[in-house]
Design an enzyme around this catalytic site. Structure first.
Site, short mmCIF file in Angstrom:
data_model
loop_
_atom_site.label_atom_id
_atom_site.label_comp_id
_atom_site.label_asym_id
_atom_site.label_seq_id
_atom_site.Cartn_x
_atom_site.Cartn_y
_atom_site.Cartn_z
N GLY A 58 -5.12 1.26 4.45
CA GLY A 58 -4.06 2.16 4.86
C GLY A 58 -4.17 3.52 4.21
O GLY A 58 -4.69 3.67 3.10
N GLY A 60 -2.27 6.95 2.59
CA GLY A 60 -1.17 7.08 1.64
C GLY A 60 -1.53 6.74 0.22
O GLY A 60 -0.72 6.92 -0.69
N HIS A 61 -2.76 6.23 0.01
CA HIS A 61 -3.22 5.87 -1.34
C HIS A 61 -4.38 6.77 -1.77
O HIS A 61 -5.19 6.39 -2.60
CB HIS A 61 -3.70 4.42 -1.37
CG HIS A 61 -2.63 3.42 -1.04
ND1 HIS A 61 -1.57 3.18 -1.88
CD2 HIS A 61 -2.46 2.60 0.03
CE1 HIS A 61 -0.78 2.25 -1.34
NE2 HIS A 61 -1.30 1.90 -0.19
N ASP A 114 -4.79 -6.26 6.44
CA ASP A 114 -6.20 -5.85 6.41
C ASP A 114 -7.11 -7.02 6.76
O ASP A 114 -8.07 -6.87 7.53
CB ASP A 114 -6.55 -5.30 5.02
CG ASP A 114 -5.85 -3.99 4.73
OD1 ASP A 114 -6.36 -2.94 5.11
OD2 ASP A 114 -4.76 -4.05 4.12
N HIS A 223 1.86 -1.10 -4.26
CA HIS A 223 3.00 -0.82 -3.39
C HIS A 223 4.31 -1.21 -4.06
O HIS A 223 5.36 -1.16 -3.43
CB HIS A 223 2.88 -1.60 -2.07
CG HIS A 223 1.60 -1.39 -1.35
ND1 HIS A 223 0.49 -2.18 -1.56
CD2 HIS A 223 1.25 -0.47 -0.41
CE1 HIS A 223 -0.49 -1.77 -0.78
NE2 HIS A 223 -0.07 -0.74 -0.08
#
Length: 337
Positions: A58, A60-61, A114, A223
């Site tokens: 994803g 955002g990291h 994932d 997260h």
């Protein structure tokens, strides 16, 4: 509680952050990598007739995973929405782009979305005649006991693991050999993370979890997933000792004479000052055990927006992995000369 107000971010449309950061990422590669399809990035200069290394996860990291594409690193990456796995069609387009006839290794973190989407992507690739093998990163010692390693999350250890697998992808000639080395890197890597403040979701500005100001989340995931418990705020030296105790208690069997890569990672907003003070606290503990640091990395590479916290990752090197580690690499997220 921390993060009561919406996070302030310098963005355009909060629902288009994944696409716009991806477009900026491609520009940051200065022509060394290109966009493929919906949201995949692939190196322009790929070693011919070689097995390929594909990472993904994803957005955002940042800079992971897609910022770890480069010379001596991953050949390409499939990118999802913010905090979401890339869908199977993006995985497929990335696999098609990096494949040079020797198959593709999928390397990604152990999260349900994932695993599902990359597995479907592997099936779609097989239908296209592309051989795929998978190695799943599961380095978070606080997310499951050693007897249940298959349940562990993939966290900051993905950086040294991707670097070692990327070096292997530049030297080996078979997909089986690439998968073997990537799995060995995973088996030799452990991580512990802590958090002091949550990150936020760009689309809403709301925090990803709640954490009181006077405690530290010990063993939390990137997260904000549950760790091993909450501890009172403490000094950097005390925290470094607690984190290393968790790593030493695992089954990596670290002892006198072992050489490691030691990665001190900021989860987003923790400053370099704090990372260096934590490194200062950790080094004497490693020295006392006779553990030699072959290389130290201090950086923010595995992040969760403005989440505050730090992780320690240890990768135990043997002669084979040390030789691969010492090869140069270059990417937006990590470079070793």
């Amino acid at each position: 509680m921390s993060q009561a107000n919406p996070a302030k971010k310098i963005i355009n449309n909060p629902l288009k952050c994944a696409d716009e950061l991806f477009e900026g990422l491609v520009l940051a590669y200065d022509g060394k990598a290109r966009r493929v399809g919906t949201r995949s990035i692939v190196m322009n200069d790929l070693r011919p007739d070689a097995p390929a290394l594909l990472v993904g996860g994803g957005a955002g990291h940042e800079p992971i995973y897609h910022g770890l594409v480069g010379k001596g690193m991953a050949d390409g990456a499939a990118v999802g929405e913010i905090f979401a796995a890339p869908p199977p069609d993006i995985v497929l387009e990335a696999a098609q782009a990096v494949n040079r006839g020797k198959g593709v290794l999928f390397l990604y973190g152990n999260y349900a979305g994932d695993v599902m989407n990359f597995d479907i992507g592997a099936e779609l690739a097989a239908d296209e005649g592309i051989t795929v093998k998978t190695v799943i990163i599961a380095d978070d010692v606080c997310s499951a006991p050693p007897a249940e390693k298959h349940k562990r999350r993939g966290v900051a250890g993905l950086v040294p693991i991707t670097k070692l697998a990327g070096a292997a992808a530049q030297t080996v000639d078979s997909l089986d050999e690439l998968a073997r080395i990537a799995q060995k890197a995973c088996d030799n890597t452990r991580t512990v993370g802590v958090s002091t403040k949550p990150g936020s979701i760009p689309a809403t500005g709301k925090p990803t979890f709640e954490l009181a100001d006077d405690v530290i989340g010990l063993g939390m995931g990137i997260h904000g997933e549950k760790g091993v418990g909450l501890i009172p705020m403490c000094t950097a030296d005390e925290l470094a000792a607690k984190m290393l105790d968790l790593l030493f208690a695992d089954d990596l069997a670290l002892g006198a004479g072992d050489e490691i890569v030691f990665f001190v990672n900021s989860l987003g907003s923790t400053h370099m000052m704090e990372l260096l003070i934590l490194l200062r606290g950790a080094k004497p503990i490693l020295d006392a055990r006779g553990i030699k640091i072959h290389q130290t990395i201090v950086d923010n590479i595995v992040t969760c927006q403005e989440m505050a916290g730090v992780s320690f990752s240890i990768t135990k090197l043997d002669a084979e992995l040390k030789k691969l580690w010492d090869l140069p690499c270059e990417s937006v997220g990590y470079t070793k000369l």
